[in-house]
Enzyme design. Sequence first.
Site, mmCIF file in Angstrom:
data_model
loop_
_atom_site.group_PDB
_atom_site.id
_atom_site.type_symbol
_atom_site.label_atom_id
_atom_site.label_comp_id
_atom_site.label_asym_id
_atom_site.label_seq_id
_atom_site.Cartn_x
_atom_site.Cartn_y
_atom_site.Cartn_z
ATOM 1 C CE LYS A 37 -4.327 0.994 0.086
ATOM 2 N NZ LYS A 37 -5.606 0.721 -0.329
ATOM 3 C CG ASP B 152 -7.324 3.773 -0.545
ATOM 4 O OD1 ASP B 152 -7.708 2.758 -0.513
ATOM 5 O OD2 ASP B 152 -7.225 4.614 0.221
HETATM 6 P P1 NDP Z 1 -12.999 8.269 -2.583
HETATM 7 O O1 NDP Z 1 -11.585 9.291 -2.472
HETATM 8 O O2 NDP Z 1 -13.255 8.054 -3.964
HETATM 9 O O3 NDP Z 1 -13.943 8.619 -1.511
HETATM 10 C C1 NDP Z 1 -13.731 8.780 -0.201
HETATM 11 C C2 NDP Z 1 -15.101 8.954 0.412
HETATM 12 O O4 NDP Z 1 -14.932 8.906 1.771
HETATM 13 C C3 NDP Z 1 -15.518 10.565 -0.027
HETATM 14 O O5 NDP Z 1 -16.879 10.660 0.211
HETATM 15 C C4 NDP Z 1 -14.884 11.303 1.282
HETATM 16 O O6 NDP Z 1 -15.567 12.539 1.413
HETATM 17 C C5 NDP Z 1 -14.972 10.290 2.380
HETATM 18 N N1 NDP Z 1 -14.212 10.407 3.508
HETATM 19 C C6 NDP Z 1 -12.868 10.410 3.341
HETATM 20 N N2 NDP Z 1 -12.317 10.602 4.585
HETATM 21 C C7 NDP Z 1 -13.302 10.877 5.487
HETATM 22 C C8 NDP Z 1 -13.456 11.195 6.807
HETATM 23 N N3 NDP Z 1 -12.337 11.523 7.422
HETATM 24 N N4 NDP Z 1 -14.703 11.326 7.303
HETATM 25 C C9 NDP Z 1 -15.740 11.308 6.613
HETATM 26 N N5 NDP Z 1 -15.755 10.936 5.419
HETATM 27 C C10 NDP Z 1 -14.418 10.491 4.702
HETATM 28 O O7 NDP Z 1 -12.234 6.782 -2.108
HETATM 29 P P2 NDP Z 1 -12.693 5.490 -2.216
HETATM 30 O O8 NDP Z 1 -14.116 5.313 -2.324
HETATM 31 O O9 NDP Z 1 -11.712 5.008 -3.122
HETATM 32 O O10 NDP Z 1 -12.362 4.615 -0.745
HETATM 33 C C11 NDP Z 1 -13.234 4.768 0.360
HETATM 34 C C12 NDP Z 1 -12.764 3.537 1.355
HETATM 35 O O11 NDP Z 1 -12.918 2.190 0.556
HETATM 36 C C13 NDP Z 1 -11.420 3.641 1.920
HETATM 37 O O12 NDP Z 1 -11.223 3.171 3.161
HETATM 38 C C14 NDP Z 1 -10.444 2.718 1.038
HETATM 39 O O13 NDP Z 1 -9.280 2.413 1.586
HETATM 40 C C15 NDP Z 1 -11.381 1.382 0.864
HETATM 41 N N6 NDP Z 1 -11.425 0.914 -0.240
HETATM 42 C C16 NDP Z 1 -11.043 1.466 -1.758
HETATM 43 C C17 NDP Z 1 -11.065 0.537 -2.952
HETATM 44 C C18 NDP Z 1 -10.786 1.087 -4.218
HETATM 45 O O14 NDP Z 1 -10.999 0.254 -5.029
HETATM 46 N N7 NDP Z 1 -10.966 2.427 -4.313
HETATM 47 C C19 NDP Z 1 -10.712 -0.927 -2.509
HETATM 48 C C20 NDP Z 1 -10.707 -1.491 -1.393
HETATM 49 C C21 NDP Z 1 -10.973 -0.722 0.012
HETATM 50 P P3 NDP Z 1 -14.524 14.019 0.918
HETATM 51 O O15 NDP Z 1 -15.304 13.961 -0.541
HETATM 52 O O16 NDP Z 1 -15.393 14.971 1.928
HETATM 53 O O17 NDP Z 1 -13.252 13.680 1.049
#
Ligand code: NDP
Length: 449
Positions: free
Chosen positions: A130, A170
């Site tokens: 990662k 991510d």
């Molecule tokens: P994105 O950046 O596309 O979206 C993240 C989302 O989570 C946004 O809506 C963001 O809000 C919100 N967010 C981030 N930090 C916080 C916080 N501190 N409090 C509240 N909301 C928060 O990321 P992903 O959708 O790709 O990833 C989301 C999760 O899924 C992570 O944990 C990631 O590790 C996990 N994941 C992702 C994979 C992938 O293929 N993308 C694979 C497996 C797991 P805002 O817009 O305000 O920042």
Amino acid sequence: MTGTIDPALQHVYDAVLRRNPGESEFHQAVEEVLASLGPVVRRHPHYLAERVIERICEPERQIIFRVPWTDDAGQVQINRGFRVQYSSVLGPYKGGMRFHPSVLLGTVKFLGFEQIFKNALTGMPIGGGKGGADFDPKGRSDGEVMRFCQSLMTELFRHLGEYTDVPAGDIGVGAREIGYLFGQYKKMTNRYEAGVLTGKGLAWGGSRARTEATGYGTVYFADQMAQHAGQRLDGTRVVVSGSGNVAIYAMEKVAELGGLVVACSDSSGYVVDEAGIDLELVKEVKEERRERIRAYADRRPGARFVSQGTIWDVPAEVALPCATQNELDEAAAGTLVTNGVEIVAEGANMPCTPGAVRVFQEAGVLFGPGKAANAGGVATSALEMQQNASRDSWSFEHTDARLGEIMRNIHERVVTTAEDYGRPGDYVFGANASGFTQVADAMLALGVI
Ligand code: NDP
């Protein structure tokens, strides 16, 4: 039920605490796995004798580097980049890059540690790694994001390769960032090595269904959990936290399976829409315009924006935390249970605190941990690598069908392992024990490495 660390393993955890001070998220991720391994080492004492668990807790390689770049005002900015190459016993290091101001070495280590076992569960030949940077893409122009990505890759490229280490997206890293990273990798190496990064655009080596894979996969997993318990997602009320890549496609698949998503969020608050979240509007607000989620409620009659409290106050039968780590604590879990939640599946990595997991398990809520439930993203990345290696491009239907099959297999494997150890329904135990055993056996077969 998942519990505390077995006394036989306490020294392993004590050493992790001593050798990695201040890295609380990493400690949490290790503790959660170790808490499952007591019955495993009682059945297979050689894992302890050969110190396999201690070896797994120590990353194979940790890379930390300076990322200098120039912003639009001509000011020099300095960020810190990370890549933790955790385990390569099952294949090249594989795992995403996170760009978020909160990223520290301990964040990347927790994510990399989880990734080892998740990748094992997919059954694909991929190791665990990662990376990321404490860079905040919010409010930055495309040019700034590009210059940052180019600077990061100018250092990172020497550590990557389709047989060595294959990053993906991510939080904060989507198709735009992967494009800039891939462009710089290509320039630095003078090689069109498509398999070095996944999450690429369809026109330049990406896989159909990769964008959708983590969210879809999480819902396929939740659906398997429901079916296994004689229930259905059809007709259920669902709350999904986040509004990024994972959340959007989780919501899309829930709607396709007949569920009603009534709330989603971002880091500024959440929106409730009893008529069902309008996904096209979420995509417009969050993906196209890169606005705050409040803009959804401003444009959608009947929807409301809430900036106080938590999205978990909204009653639901199915909860899918898809935003970030530790976003759902014990108190929120208690509220969900009181409001009748039946299934929780983690789309994000470690979104539920240990206290929350305990509350769910004690209440008999079906709980699917991220390393099983959200493994569809990395599994489809491995499918992207397969297509790159064979210079092929599969249809959406074929790729999505493979994803569905992989999620069914993971579910089966987790359930069977839990039953084999006399812990039916304990998905946390089943995922940890099954993923760990595969990695440990491979490590032992490869000698003292
Ligand atoms: P994105 O950046 O596309 O979206 C993240 C989302 O989570 C946004 O809506 C963001 O809000 C919100 N967010 C981030 N930090 C916080 C916080 N501190 N409090 C509240 N909301 C928060 O990321 P992903 O959708 O790709 O990833 C989301 C999760 O899924 C992570 O944990 C990631 O590790 C996990 N994941 C992702 C994979 C992938 O293929 N993308 C694979 C497996 C797991 P805002 O817009 O305000 O920042």
